[in-house]
Write a protein that holds these residues in place. Structure first.
Motif, PDB file in Angstrom:
ATOM      1  N   LYS A   1      11.728   7.353  -5.947  1.00  0.00           N
ATOM      2  CA  LYS A   1      10.508   7.428  -5.129  1.00  0.00           C
ATOM      3  C   LYS A   1       9.443   8.204  -5.876  1.00  0.00           C
ATOM      4  CE  LYS A   1      12.866   7.253  -0.652  1.00  0.00           C
ATOM      5  NZ  LYS A   1      13.255   8.017   0.555  1.00  0.00           N
ATOM      6  N   SER A   2       8.265   7.672  -5.897  1.00  0.00           N
ATOM      7  CA  SER A   2       7.148   8.337  -6.571  1.00  0.00           C
ATOM      8  C   SER A   2       6.146   8.839  -5.537  1.00  0.00           C
ATOM      9  CB  SER A   2       6.459   7.358  -7.520  1.00  0.00           C
ATOM     10  OG  SER A   2       5.834   6.315  -6.787  1.00  0.00           O
ATOM     11  N   GLU A   3       5.227   9.659  -5.990  1.00  0.00           N
ATOM     12  CA  GLU A   3       4.154  10.126  -5.103  1.00  0.00           C
ATOM     13  C   GLU A   3       3.297   8.952  -4.638  1.00  0.00           C
ATOM     14  OE1 GLU A   3       3.463  13.077  -3.703  1.00  0.00           O
ATOM     15  OE2 GLU A   3       5.423  13.671  -4.504  1.00  0.00           O
ATOM     16  N   ALA A   4       3.195   7.936  -5.508  1.00  0.00           N
ATOM     17  CA  ALA A   4       2.427   6.745  -5.138  1.00  0.00           C
ATOM     18  C   ALA A   4       3.114   5.994  -3.991  1.00  0.00           C
ATOM     19  CB  ALA A   4       2.268   5.820  -6.349  1.00  0.00           C
ATOM     20  N   ASP A   5       4.449   5.936  -4.013  1.00  0.00           N
ATOM     21  CA  ASP A   5       5.198   5.287  -2.930  1.00  0.00           C
ATOM     22  C   ASP A   5       4.933   5.996  -1.605  1.00  0.00           C
ATOM     23  OD1 ASP A   5       6.371   3.451  -4.646  1.00  0.00           O
ATOM     24  OD2 ASP A   5       8.098   4.740  -5.054  1.00  0.00           O
ATOM     25  N   LYS A   6       4.993   7.329  -1.663  1.00  0.00           N
ATOM     26  CA  LYS A   6       4.768   8.115  -0.450  1.00  0.00           C
ATOM     27  C   LYS A   6       3.332   7.943   0.052  1.00  0.00           C
ATOM     28  CE  LYS A   6       5.309  12.835   1.320  1.00  0.00           C
ATOM     29  NZ  LYS A   6       5.800  14.203   1.001  1.00  0.00           N
ATOM     30  N   ALA A   7       2.382   7.954  -0.866  1.00  0.00           N
ATOM     31  CA  ALA A   7       0.973   7.792  -0.491  1.00  0.00           C
ATOM     32  C   ALA A   7       0.742   6.424   0.155  1.00  0.00           C
ATOM     33  CB  ALA A   7       0.085   7.961  -1.717  1.00  0.00           C
ATOM     34  N   GLU A   8       1.389   5.398  -0.394  1.00  0.00           N
ATOM     35  CA  GLU A   8       1.251   4.055   0.171  1.00  0.00           C
ATOM     36  C   GLU A   8       1.812   4.009   1.582  1.00  0.00           C
ATOM     37  OE1 GLU A   8       4.039   0.625  -0.655  1.00  0.00           O
ATOM     38  OE2 GLU A   8       2.324   0.010  -1.886  1.00  0.00           O
ATOM     39  N   PHE A   9       2.977   4.636   1.781  1.00  0.00           N
ATOM     40  CA  PHE A   9       3.600   4.683   3.101  1.00  0.00           C
ATOM     41  C   PHE A   9       2.673   5.371   4.106  1.00  0.00           C
ATOM     42  CE2 PHE A   9       7.620   4.596   5.546  1.00  0.00           C
ATOM     43  CZ  PHE A   9       7.249   5.391   6.623  1.00  0.00           C
ATOM     44  N   LEU A  10       2.186   6.532   3.740  1.00  0.00           N
ATOM     45  CA  LEU A  10       1.331   7.301   4.659  1.00  0.00           C
ATOM     46  C   LEU A  10       0.035   6.568   4.976  1.00  0.00           C
ATOM     47  CD1 LEU A  10       1.879  10.885   3.228  1.00  0.00           C
ATOM     48  CD2 LEU A  10       2.794   9.934   5.355  1.00  0.00           C
ATOM     49  N   LYS A  11      -0.496   5.840   4.008  1.00  0.00           N
ATOM     50  CA  LYS A  11      -1.711   5.063   4.257  1.00  0.00           C
ATOM     51  C   LYS A  11      -1.429   3.923   5.220  1.00  0.00           C
ATOM     52  CE  LYS A  11      -5.373   2.437   1.941  1.00  0.00           C
ATOM     53  NZ  LYS A  11      -5.895   1.947   0.638  1.00  0.00           N
ATOM     54  N   LYS A  12      -0.291   3.272   5.034  1.00  0.00           N
ATOM     55  CA  LYS A  12       0.082   2.129   5.862  1.00  0.00           C
ATOM     56  C   LYS A  12       0.246   2.531   7.327  1.00  0.00           C
ATOM     57  CE  LYS A  12       3.432  -1.705   5.911  1.00  0.00           C
ATOM     58  NZ  LYS A  12       2.474  -2.753   5.485  1.00  0.00           N
ATOM     59  N   PHE A  13       0.756   3.740   7.559  1.00  0.00           N
ATOM     60  CA  PHE A  13       1.018   4.193   8.927  1.00  0.00           C
ATOM     61  C   PHE A  13       0.116   5.366   9.325  1.00  0.00           C
ATOM     62  CE2 PHE A  13       4.970   2.133   7.560  1.00  0.00           C
ATOM     63  CZ  PHE A  13       5.179   1.250   8.614  1.00  0.00           C
ATOM     64  N   SER A  14      -1.049   5.443   8.718  1.00  0.00           N
ATOM     65  CA  SER A  14      -1.942   6.579   8.968  1.00  0.00           C
ATOM     66  C   SER A  14      -2.349   6.701  10.437  1.00  0.00           C
ATOM     67  CB  SER A  14      -3.193   6.471   8.089  1.00  0.00           C
ATOM     68  OG  SER A  14      -3.913   5.289   8.388  1.00  0.00           O
ATOM     69  N   LYS A  15      -2.457   5.576  11.128  1.00  0.00           N
ATOM     70  CA  LYS A  15      -2.837   5.596  12.547  1.00  0.00           C
ATOM     71  C   LYS A  15      -1.628   5.428  13.456  1.00  0.00           C
ATOM     72  CE  LYS A  15      -7.477   3.711  11.744  1.00  0.00           C
ATOM     73  NZ  LYS A  15      -8.422   2.606  12.062  1.00  0.00           N
ATOM     74  N   ALA A  16      -0.463   5.284  12.863  1.00  0.00           N
ATOM     75  CA  ALA A  16       0.726   4.947  13.644  1.00  0.00           C
ATOM     76  C   ALA A  16       1.846   5.962  13.462  1.00  0.00           C
ATOM     77  CB  ALA A  16       1.211   3.555  13.250  1.00  0.00           C
ATOM     78  N   SER A  17       1.484   7.200  13.162  1.00  0.00           N
ATOM     79  CA  SER A  17       2.509   8.232  12.968  1.00  0.00           C
ATOM     80  C   SER A  17       2.009   9.568  13.495  1.00  0.00           C
ATOM     81  CB  SER A  17       2.884   8.353  11.486  1.00  0.00           C
ATOM     82  OG  SER A  17       1.746   8.656  10.698  1.00  0.00           O
ATOM     83  N   SER A  18       2.937  10.461  13.749  1.00  0.00           N
ATOM     84  CA  SER A  18       2.579  11.789  14.255  1.00  0.00           C
ATOM     85  C   SER A  18       1.908  12.616  13.171  1.00  0.00           C
ATOM     86  CB  SER A  18       3.839  12.495  14.762  1.00  0.00           C
ATOM     87  OG  SER A  18       4.869  12.428  13.794  1.00  0.00           O
TER      88      SER A  18
ATOM     89  N   ASN B   1      13.419  -0.056   3.895  1.00  0.00           N
ATOM     90  CA  ASN B   1      13.502  -0.108   2.422  1.00  0.00           C
ATOM     91  C   ASN B   1      13.137   1.238   1.810  1.00  0.00           C
ATOM     92  OD1 ASN B   1      14.317  -2.785   2.367  1.00  0.00           O
ATOM     93  ND2 ASN B   1      12.233  -3.582   2.198  1.00  0.00           N
ATOM     94  N   TYR B   2      12.174   1.916   2.398  1.00  0.00           N
ATOM     95  CA  TYR B   2      11.786   3.244   1.910  1.00  0.00           C
ATOM     96  C   TYR B   2      12.941   4.224   2.109  1.00  0.00           C
ATOM     97  CZ  TYR B   2       8.875   7.322   0.933  1.00  0.00           C
ATOM     98  OH  TYR B   2       8.350   8.463   0.373  1.00  0.00           O
ATOM     99  N   ILE B   3      13.592   4.139   3.274  1.00  0.00           N
ATOM    100  CA  ILE B   3      14.715   5.041   3.544  1.00  0.00           C
ATOM    101  C   ILE B   3      15.829   4.839   2.521  1.00  0.00           C
ATOM    102  CG2 ILE B   3      16.563   5.550   5.197  1.00  0.00           C
ATOM    103  CD1 ILE B   3      14.574   4.861   7.457  1.00  0.00           C
ATOM    104  N   LEU B   4      16.114   3.583   2.196  1.00  0.00           N
ATOM    105  CA  LEU B   4      17.241   3.275   1.313  1.00  0.00           C
ATOM    106  C   LEU B   4      16.938   3.489  -0.166  1.00  0.00           C
ATOM    107  CD1 LEU B   4      18.609   0.045   3.042  1.00  0.00           C
ATOM    108  CD2 LEU B   4      19.646   2.330   3.037  1.00  0.00           C
ATOM    109  N   LYS B   5      15.684   3.587  -0.519  1.00  0.00           N
ATOM    110  CA  LYS B   5      15.343   3.779  -1.930  1.00  0.00           C
ATOM    111  C   LYS B   5      15.813   5.159  -2.399  1.00  0.00           C
ATOM    112  CE  LYS B   5      11.508   3.009  -5.130  1.00  0.00           C
ATOM    113  NZ  LYS B   5      10.076   2.635  -5.254  1.00  0.00           N
ATOM    114  N   PRO B   6      16.561   5.231  -3.475  1.00  0.00           N
ATOM    115  CA  PRO B   6      17.052   6.535  -3.961  1.00  0.00           C
ATOM    116  C   PRO B   6      15.897   7.517  -4.201  1.00  0.00           C
ATOM    117  CG  PRO B   6      18.129   4.737  -5.115  1.00  0.00           C
ATOM    118  CD  PRO B   6      17.035   4.119  -4.312  1.00  0.00           C
ATOM    119  N   ASP B   7      16.128   8.770  -3.856  1.00  0.00           N
ATOM    120  CA  ASP B   7      15.076   9.779  -3.986  1.00  0.00           C
ATOM    121  C   ASP B   7      14.536   9.846  -5.413  1.00  0.00           C
ATOM    122  OD1 ASP B   7      15.411  10.362  -1.347  1.00  0.00           O
ATOM    123  OD2 ASP B   7      16.694  12.110  -1.679  1.00  0.00           O
ATOM    124  N   ALA B   8      15.399   9.661  -6.395  1.00  0.00           N
ATOM    125  CA  ALA B   8      14.968   9.757  -7.794  1.00  0.00           C
ATOM    126  C   ALA B   8      13.992   8.649  -8.175  1.00  0.00           C
ATOM    127  CB  ALA B   8      16.184   9.719  -8.713  1.00  0.00           C
TER     128      ALA B   8
END
Length: 405
Positions: free
Chosen positions: A222-239, A213-220
């Motif tokens: 996407k907010s910084e809050a969306d990105k922050a939520e994503f990074l928090k969700k996968f903070s231990k599960a990403s490079s 869903n994040y990939i398909l969401k148009p760039d326009a």
């Protein structure tokens, strides 16, 4: 780090071993007495069924030790015979079975200690020591460290796990982020992700849908809050330094070999469709790659379990280590069918007073009184790929004794 070059360098070293030492006949009697079972062979030859008194046991068509597990145990036993006086370490449980790991301890194989944060302490491992890498594999950082210390390495990594690593190397060559279906803190996934450049670990289809869903969401939109939520969700599960806005343009699918086959396939198809929607079918191959890395043994045991739960069973017993991922997934199949089922790791969980201590899917240890119903019953039994037949035999004998005093 050039992980492929490191592996090539290790394979050419005289201190590195991926095969046994020709001592199979020497260790065969020990392995047979400790792990095999004549009773289980009898049940197999009797159509996977046995009735005694009020109890009929129905065994899954495929269960217990897989070839990769048998190979790892055999190599570990051969290593002790080959190096009778040397200090031998193992970087983790060789497989997720308490009996097997305790037997290794009795053979003076030491386990590398792990602190509360999950970090391993290799400070006591010295030059000349022998180190066994378990069936799940080891990270490239661990292999590099052990090689630099001048240790003799016995690598029992399952070839199916190595196959996943090869796929991840191909992702890296194509500049793809590896989407790994697995548990981010599982030894196998840790080892697999260490071979990747960029990676993201998704636990299940729900997490995969979140990423898509994040990939398909148009760039326009996407907010910084969306990105922050994503990074928090996968903070231990990403490079390290993972950026979902840049690192999800090209993806490859990999998996922890013990995950549910069907879910891995669903996740792969979901990402394929997502990239097709995002970039169009004409350029799909530039944005999505996938290789079949589903373990045959895991698939066979899951398919056998799917068949067993369709039978008329009064209760289901799933036997395997509590930290065994493939065993947990067998239990999930039973619960999805609505069967009364219990996941145990050893016969001691079955009390003489018809009480069972078992592991719930959420990880809690629970106790159930009067778990075996009165009268004639049929008990379904399966076991994970790390469970010896001897342990299954002990459980069956205990059930017979409880119902036929």
């Amino acid at each position: 780090m050039d992980t492929k070059a490191l592996r090539r360098s290790l394979h050419s070293s005289e201190n590195y071993h991926r095969k046994g030492f020709g001592r199979e006949e020497e260790i065969a009697p020990t392995l047979e007495s400790e792990y095999q079972s004549q009773l289980i062979q009898q049940i197999r030859s009797n159509g996977h069924s046995l009735t005694q008194g009020n109890v009929t046991i129905r065994l899954a068509e495929a269960f217990g030790f897989c070839w990769g597990v048998e190979r790892a145990i055999s190599m570990a036993y051969e290593t002790r015979r080959q190096f009778p006086a040397e200090r031998i370490w193992i970087t983790n449980e060789i497989i997720h079975n308490p009996l097997v790991n305790e037997n290794l301890r009795q053979m003076n194989v030491a386990f590398v200690s792990v602190d509360e944060q999950g970090s391993k302490d290799f400070s006591k491992v010295e030059t000349g020591d022998v180190v066994i890498l378990p069936a799940f594999g080891a990270s490239v950082q661990e292999m590099q460290l052990l090689s630099s210390k001048g240790c003799t390495i016995m690598d029992t990594t399952c070839p199916w796990v190595s196959k996943v690593w090869t796929s991840v190397e191909k992702h890296k060559k194509k500049e793809c982020t590896s989407i790994i279906h697995g548990k981010y803190n599982h030894e196998e996934t840790i080892a697999t992700s260490s071979h990747a450049d960029k990676y993201l670990v998704v636990l299940n289809l729900e997490q995969a849908e979140y990423v898509c869903n994040y990939i398909l969401k148009p760039d326009a939109q996407k907010s910084e809050a969306d990105k922050a939520e994503f990074l928090k969700k996968f903070s231990k599960a990403s490079s390290a330094g993972f950026d979902p806005d840049c690192d999800l343009e090209r993806v490859g699918i990999a998996n922890q070999t013990t995950m549910l086959k069907g879910e891995t396939e669903q996740i792969g198809k979901l990402f394929e469709l997502t990239m097709m929607k995002k970039y169009g079918p004409a350029t799909l191959n530039e944005h999505f790659v996938s290789f079949n890395t589903i373990c045959d043994a895991t698939q066979e045991r899951q398919d056998a379990m799917l068949g067993l739960v369709e039978e008329e069973l009064d209760v289901m017993v799933v036997i395997g280590g509590f930290n065994s991922s493939n065993t947990t997934h067998l239990q999930e199949i039973a619960e999805a069918k609505g069967l009364i089922s219990y996941h145990i790791d050893q016969v001691e969980r079955l009390g003489v007073d018809n009480r069972i201590q078992y592991r719930a899917l959420n990880g809690d240890l629970k106790i159930q009184e009067n778990w075996l119903p009165e009268g004639k019953i049929t008990v379904g039994i399966t076991s994970g790929a790390s469970t010896p037949d001897k342990v299954v035999e002990d459980v069956i004998k205990r059930i017979f004794a409880l119902k036929n005093p």
